[in-house]
Design a protein around this motif. Structure first.
Motif, mmCIF file in Angstrom:
data_model
loop_
_atom_site.group_PDB
_atom_site.id
_atom_site.type_symbol
_atom_site.label_atom_id
_atom_site.label_comp_id
_atom_site.label_asym_id
_atom_site.label_seq_id
_atom_site.Cartn_x
_atom_site.Cartn_y
_atom_site.Cartn_z
ATOM 1 N N PRO A 186 -0.147 5.849 -20.140
ATOM 2 C CA PRO A 186 -0.147 6.454 -18.806
ATOM 3 C C PRO A 186 1.274 6.708 -18.306
ATOM 4 N N GLY A 187 1.410 7.773 -17.519
ATOM 5 C CA GLY A 187 2.635 7.992 -16.771
ATOM 6 C C GLY A 187 2.561 7.238 -15.461
ATOM 7 N N THR A 188 3.089 7.824 -14.398
ATOM 8 C CA THR A 188 3.029 7.194 -13.079
ATOM 9 C C THR A 188 1.640 7.403 -12.498
ATOM 10 N N ILE A 189 0.936 6.306 -12.250
ATOM 11 C CA ILE A 189 -0.445 6.360 -11.776
ATOM 12 C C ILE A 189 -0.535 5.661 -10.416
ATOM 13 N N VAL A 190 -1.168 6.311 -9.462
ATOM 14 C CA VAL A 190 -1.282 5.768 -8.108
ATOM 15 C C VAL A 190 -2.481 4.830 -8.049
ATOM 16 N N THR A 191 -2.227 3.576 -8.359
ATOM 17 C CA THR A 191 -3.244 2.534 -8.227
ATOM 18 C C THR A 191 -3.059 1.818 -6.887
ATOM 19 N N ALA A 192 -4.017 0.978 -6.551
ATOM 20 C CA ALA A 192 -3.919 0.241 -5.293
ATOM 21 C C ALA A 192 -2.706 -0.686 -5.292
ATOM 22 N N SER A 193 -2.430 -1.340 -6.411
ATOM 23 C CA SER A 193 -1.277 -2.241 -6.468
ATOM 24 C C SER A 193 0.034 -1.468 -6.397
ATOM 25 N N PHE A 194 0.089 -0.300 -7.038
ATOM 26 C CA PHE A 194 1.273 0.551 -6.951
ATOM 27 C C PHE A 194 1.537 0.925 -5.493
ATOM 28 N N THR A 195 0.487 1.338 -4.803
ATOM 29 C CA THR A 195 0.631 1.735 -3.402
ATOM 30 C C THR A 195 1.072 0.559 -2.545
ATOM 31 N N GLU A 196 0.479 -0.599 -2.778
ATOM 32 C CA GLU A 196 0.823 -1.779 -1.987
ATOM 33 C C GLU A 196 2.278 -2.176 -2.179
ATOM 34 N N ASN A 197 2.754 -2.126 -3.420
ATOM 35 C CA ASN A 197 4.118 -2.549 -3.718
ATOM 36 C C ASN A 197 5.170 -1.587 -3.181
ATOM 37 N N LEU A 198 4.836 -0.298 -3.095
ATOM 38 C CA LEU A 198 5.836 0.710 -2.747
ATOM 39 C C LEU A 198 5.615 1.383 -1.398
ATOM 40 N N ARG A 199 4.587 0.959 -0.672
ATOM 41 C CA ARG A 199 4.269 1.614 0.595
ATOM 42 C C ARG A 199 5.474 1.658 1.534
ATOM 43 N N ASP A 200 6.095 0.522 1.764
ATOM 44 C CA ASP A 200 7.205 0.461 2.723
ATOM 45 C C ASP A 200 8.437 1.184 2.198
ATOM 46 N N ILE A 201 8.661 1.102 0.882
ATOM 47 C CA ILE A 201 9.833 1.754 0.297
ATOM 48 C C ILE A 201 9.727 3.273 0.449
ATOM 49 N N LEU A 202 8.552 3.823 0.140
ATOM 50 C CA LEU A 202 8.380 5.264 0.288
ATOM 51 C C LEU A 202 8.352 5.670 1.753
ATOM 52 N N ALA A 203 7.765 4.830 2.587
ATOM 53 C CA ALA A 203 7.697 5.154 4.015
ATOM 54 C C ALA A 203 9.085 5.284 4.619
ATOM 55 N N ALA A 204 10.049 4.524 4.108
ATOM 56 C CA ALA A 204 11.423 4.614 4.609
ATOM 57 C C ALA A 204 12.017 5.995 4.371
ATOM 58 N N ASP A 205 11.485 6.709 3.377
ATOM 59 C CA ASP A 205 11.915 8.091 3.101
ATOM 60 C C ASP A 205 10.954 9.117 3.681
ATOM 61 N N GLY A 206 10.023 8.641 4.530
ATOM 62 C CA GLY A 206 9.058 9.550 5.126
ATOM 63 C C GLY A 206 7.982 10.003 4.167
ATOM 64 N N LEU A 207 7.710 9.201 3.140
ATOM 65 C CA LEU A 207 6.749 9.571 2.106
ATOM 66 C C LEU A 207 5.545 8.644 2.145
ATOM 67 N N ASP A 208 4.427 9.143 1.632
ATOM 68 C CA ASP A 208 3.162 8.413 1.618
ATOM 69 C C ASP A 208 2.887 7.921 0.198
ATOM 70 N N ALA A 209 2.828 6.608 0.009
ATOM 71 C CA ALA A 209 2.637 6.043 -1.322
ATOM 72 C C ALA A 209 1.247 6.282 -1.887
ATOM 73 N N THR A 210 0.323 6.792 -1.082
ATOM 74 C CA THR A 210 -1.008 7.141 -1.591
ATOM 75 C C THR A 210 -1.097 8.607 -2.004
ATOM 76 N N ASN A 211 -0.055 9.364 -1.726
ATOM 77 C CA ASN A 211 -0.042 10.798 -2.012
ATOM 78 C C ASN A 211 0.630 11.041 -3.365
ATOM 79 N N PRO A 212 -0.102 11.534 -4.370
ATOM 80 C CA PRO A 212 0.486 11.707 -5.701
ATOM 81 C C PRO A 212 1.705 12.628 -5.723
ATOM 82 N N TRP A 213 1.742 13.622 -4.837
ATOM 83 C CA TRP A 213 2.891 14.530 -4.785
ATOM 84 C C TRP A 213 4.117 13.825 -4.217
ATOM 85 N N ASP A 214 3.925 13.036 -3.155
ATOM 86 C CA ASP A 214 5.027 12.264 -2.580
ATOM 87 C C ASP A 214 5.548 11.242 -3.578
#
Length: 267
Positions: A186-214
């Motif tokens: 697999p490449g980069t896959i948006v799983t629940a754990s991936f989203t949980e771990n990176l939610r705040d980091i991506l949010a700091a850049d105005g990005l949504d960790a549940t959005n595959p494009w972001d």
């Protein structure tokens, strides 16, 4: 397409969440009886409910510490007692990440215990059950990073590279038994754990960790590893190719290392 899972049995290690759960649910929907192995009983119980709802004739959650050989053996003993045979083993377990200078010997040992030896031990104890079935498949999940490397994933990537090599060797040694073995990367896959771990980091850049494009925008910006489709993948997109490789319908693909990464320069 009927993948031929009716009446079959399957084990998915790490099958209580993420890509493992998506794979288990796909096998259940195709008519397989499915056992999922993981540590947390609450997540296992929830997974079993989901598998039954998806259509599994039989579903069981088995608490297993995949870093412990005795625990793995006990888990497959439960499968042997319940079914006496096994058509497919899908192994999805992986270790955590870390930079080289952050990791001591214990960290490396733990990474290989989960990323590599868990598969070795699972296949070893599963082989009698696989040979008892009228058809059998093994699918392991490695990672796209084994082809490009990443300093943050040094031990993870090394353990998964070893797993890909072991799977290729298994395909050769088990061909005489008609047991097919393949590896999905697999490449980069948006799983629940991936989203949980990176939610705040991506949010700091105005990005949504549940959005595959972001997510892929962030990956490109920080690690310079974009994919051709411009987005991260979803667990069900790993599940579909894994289910085919694990199925009776697959009669001629063995020894393959299959990228599921949205397109890249790697082959």
């Amino acid at each position: 397409m009927d993948l031929g899972f009716a009446g079959s049995t399957a084990v998915v290690t790490g099958g209580s969440k993420g890509m493992g759960l998506a794979i288990a649910e796909t096998l259940a929907a195709e008519g397989a009886s499915v056992a999922v192995m993981a540590r947390g009983q609450q997540a296992l119980d929830a997974a079993v409910e989901s598998l039954r709802a998806a259509g599994a004739p039989d579903a069981v959650g088995i608490s297993v510490d995949m870093a412990d050989a005795d625990s793995i053996a006990a888990g497959f003993a439960t499968v042997a007692e319940r079914w006496g045979r096994l058509n497919c083993l899908v192994h999805t377990i992986g270790p955590g990440d870390g930079y080289f200078e952050q990791m001591d010997d214990a960290d490396w040992d733990a990474a290989f215990a989960l990323g590599t030896m868990s598969a070795v031990r699972s296949v070893r104890v599963a082989l009698p059950l696989l040979r008892n079935a009228d058809w059998a498949r093994i699918v392991t999940l490695a990672a796209h990073s084994i082809q490009r490397q990443s300093p943050r994933l040094v031990a993870y990537t090394a353990s998964k590279a070893a797993l890909a090599s072991i799977t290729k060797n298994l395909s050769k040694s088990l061909a005489k038994d008609g047991i097919l073995a393949n590896c999905v990367c697999p490449g980069t896959i948006v799983t629940a754990s991936f989203t949980e771990n990176l939610r705040d980091i991506l949010a700091a850049d105005g990005l949504d960790a549940t959005n595959p494009w972001d997510v892929m925008f962030w990956i490109d910006k920080n690690f310079h590893h974009p994919c051709d489709l411009g987005r991260a993948g979803l667990p069900e997109e790993i599940a579909s190719i894994t289910a085919y490789l694990a199925s009776r319908r697959n009669g001629y693909v063995t020894g393959a290392t299959v990228n599921v990464d949205g397109g890249s320069d790697f082959v």
